[in-house]
Write a protein that holds these residues in place. Sequence first.
Motif, PDB file in Angstrom:
ATOM      1  N   LEU A  31     -39.197 -42.874 -25.702  1.00 23.91           N
ATOM      2  CA  LEU A  31     -39.844 -44.163 -25.920  1.00 23.91           C
ATOM      3  C   LEU A  31     -40.860 -44.442 -24.814  1.00 23.91           C
ATOM      4  O   LEU A  31     -41.900 -45.063 -25.054  1.00 23.91           O
ATOM      5  N   VAL A  32     -40.549 -44.003 -23.601  1.00 25.33           N
ATOM      6  CA  VAL A  32     -41.488 -44.176 -22.488  1.00 25.33           C
ATOM      7  C   VAL A  32     -42.729 -43.327 -22.730  1.00 25.33           C
ATOM      8  O   VAL A  32     -43.863 -43.772 -22.512  1.00 25.33           O
ATOM      9  N   LEU A  33     -42.511 -42.104 -23.193  1.00 19.99           N
ATOM     10  CA  LEU A  33     -43.650 -41.242 -23.500  1.00 19.99           C
ATOM     11  C   LEU A  33     -44.557 -41.885 -24.545  1.00 19.99           C
ATOM     12  O   LEU A  33     -45.786 -41.868 -24.417  1.00 19.99           O
ATOM     13  N   LEU A  34     -43.960 -42.458 -25.589  1.00 21.45           N
ATOM     14  CA  LEU A  34     -44.757 -43.082 -26.646  1.00 21.45           C
ATOM     15  C   LEU A  34     -45.624 -44.204 -26.088  1.00 21.45           C
ATOM     16  O   LEU A  34     -46.766 -44.393 -26.519  1.00 21.45           O
ATOM     17  N   MET A  35     -45.084 -44.946 -25.116  1.00 19.16           N
ATOM     18  CA  MET A  35     -45.852 -46.024 -24.502  1.00 19.16           C
ATOM     19  C   MET A  35     -47.100 -45.462 -23.810  1.00 19.16           C
ATOM     20  O   MET A  35     -48.196 -46.005 -23.953  1.00 19.16           O
ATOM     21  N   TYR A  36     -46.929 -44.376 -23.082  1.00 21.56           N
ATOM     22  CA  TYR A  36     -48.073 -43.764 -22.393  1.00 21.56           C
ATOM     23  C   TYR A  36     -49.060 -43.161 -23.386  1.00 21.56           C
ATOM     24  O   TYR A  36     -50.275 -43.227 -23.197  1.00 21.56           O
ATOM     25  N   ALA A  37     -48.535 -42.548 -24.443  1.00 24.88           N
ATOM     26  CA  ALA A  37     -49.396 -41.855 -25.401  1.00 24.88           C
ATOM     27  C   ALA A  37     -50.167 -42.807 -26.305  1.00 24.88           C
ATOM     28  O   ALA A  37     -51.137 -42.391 -26.944  1.00 24.88           O
ATOM     29  N   GLU A  38     -49.764 -44.083 -26.370  1.00 26.97           N
ATOM     30  CA  GLU A  38     -50.485 -45.056 -27.192  1.00 26.97           C
ATOM     31  C   GLU A  38     -51.937 -45.216 -26.732  1.00 26.97           C
ATOM     32  O   GLU A  38     -52.822 -45.458 -27.547  1.00 26.97           O
ATOM     33  N   ASN A  39     -52.151 -45.111 -25.423  1.00 31.98           N
ATOM     34  CA  ASN A  39     -53.495 -45.293 -24.866  1.00 31.98           C
ATOM     35  C   ASN A  39     -53.695 -44.277 -23.736  1.00 31.98           C
ATOM     36  O   ASN A  39     -53.559 -44.617 -22.557  1.00 31.98           O
ATOM     37  N   PRO A  40     -54.015 -43.025 -24.089  1.00 37.68           N
ATOM     38  CA  PRO A  40     -54.113 -41.982 -23.062  1.00 37.68           C
ATOM     39  C   PRO A  40     -55.104 -42.289 -21.955  1.00 37.68           C
ATOM     40  O   PRO A  40     -54.821 -42.036 -20.777  1.00 37.68           O
ATOM     41  N   SER A  41     -56.278 -42.825 -22.283  1.00 39.76           N
ATOM     42  CA  SER A  41     -57.289 -43.072 -21.252  1.00 39.76           C
ATOM     43  C   SER A  41     -56.795 -44.103 -20.241  1.00 39.76           C
ATOM     44  O   SER A  41     -56.985 -43.935 -19.024  1.00 39.76           O
ATOM     45  N   PHE A  42     -56.144 -45.163 -20.728  1.00 40.20           N
ATOM     46  CA  PHE A  42     -55.596 -46.169 -19.818  1.00 40.20           C
ATOM     47  C   PHE A  42     -54.490 -45.564 -18.963  1.00 40.20           C
ATOM     48  O   PHE A  42     -54.409 -45.818 -17.752  1.00 40.20           O
ATOM     49  N   SER A  43     -53.621 -44.752 -19.572  1.00 38.42           N
ATOM     50  CA  SER A  43     -52.513 -44.142 -18.832  1.00 38.42           C
ATOM     51  C   SER A  43     -53.025 -43.217 -17.737  1.00 38.42           C
ATOM     52  O   SER A  43     -52.474 -43.187 -16.628  1.00 38.42           O
ATOM     53  N   VAL A  44     -54.092 -42.468 -18.024  1.00 39.27           N
ATOM     54  CA  VAL A  44     -54.663 -41.568 -17.016  1.00 39.27           C
ATOM     55  C   VAL A  44     -55.297 -42.374 -15.885  1.00 39.27           C
ATOM     56  O   VAL A  44     -55.127 -42.051 -14.701  1.00 39.27           O
TER      57      VAL A  44
END
Length: 240
Positions: free
Chosen positions: A82-95
């Motif tokens: 579930l944590v991964l999904l949160m990051y993967a929702e917006n890759p550019s923001f997460s990076v």
Amino acid sequence: MRDALVAAAFRLFLERGYEQTTVDDIVALAGVGRRSFFRYFPSKEDVVFPDHERCLADMTAFLAASGKEHEPVRRVCDAARLVLLMYAENPSFSVQRYRLTKQVPGLRAYELSVVWRYERALAEYLRGRFTGRPDGNLHADVIAAAVVAAHNNALRSWLRSAGQGDASTTVDHALGYVQSAFGTPATAPTSTAPTARPAFPSLPMPSADELPDDVVVVVSRRGAPLWRVVQEIETTLGRD
């Protein structure tokens, strides 16, 4: 308004730097008042991690909805996804957030406190499932720490690549180590074959000819303490 505040904050962080940006700067760019900012975020640090509270709540609810039929180690691995999904929702923001966090020690400390809360949620669920077992609490804490270590190792690898590739595949591979070390194999149907291998969807078991060149095997003696097994897993995966 919440999204507007996050967007304004990161624009200023990238232009001026985190330390040089104030809450007043953020609300001025977003066109709102200070009261509106603090309605959504208790502090400037919280605007960098706007979705962790929601994700932690989702994880807690997911674990609370578990039944006896759920294999506990597989369940906590699924919760970590579930944590991964949160990051993967917006890759550019997460990076962007990953790069910013590496530059600001205070944000790194804040992130570690959030990671600790995820780990505690996993451990509390496992403690409930392992009640009555010898060293049940220890077993729960070690598995929770292993899940977090494996998940974060794969997640950071994906973030360092600027969000390229399939993050879920990388995380599934890492969590497969935890499931193979601590999980209970799924019950296989009756077969006439002389042997049967465990079924781990996240960690397929190919034939020798199918193995890629970068496969790593972790070997531990029978009866080794759980902390030693976790240490070997972390060493094998490599730490950030």
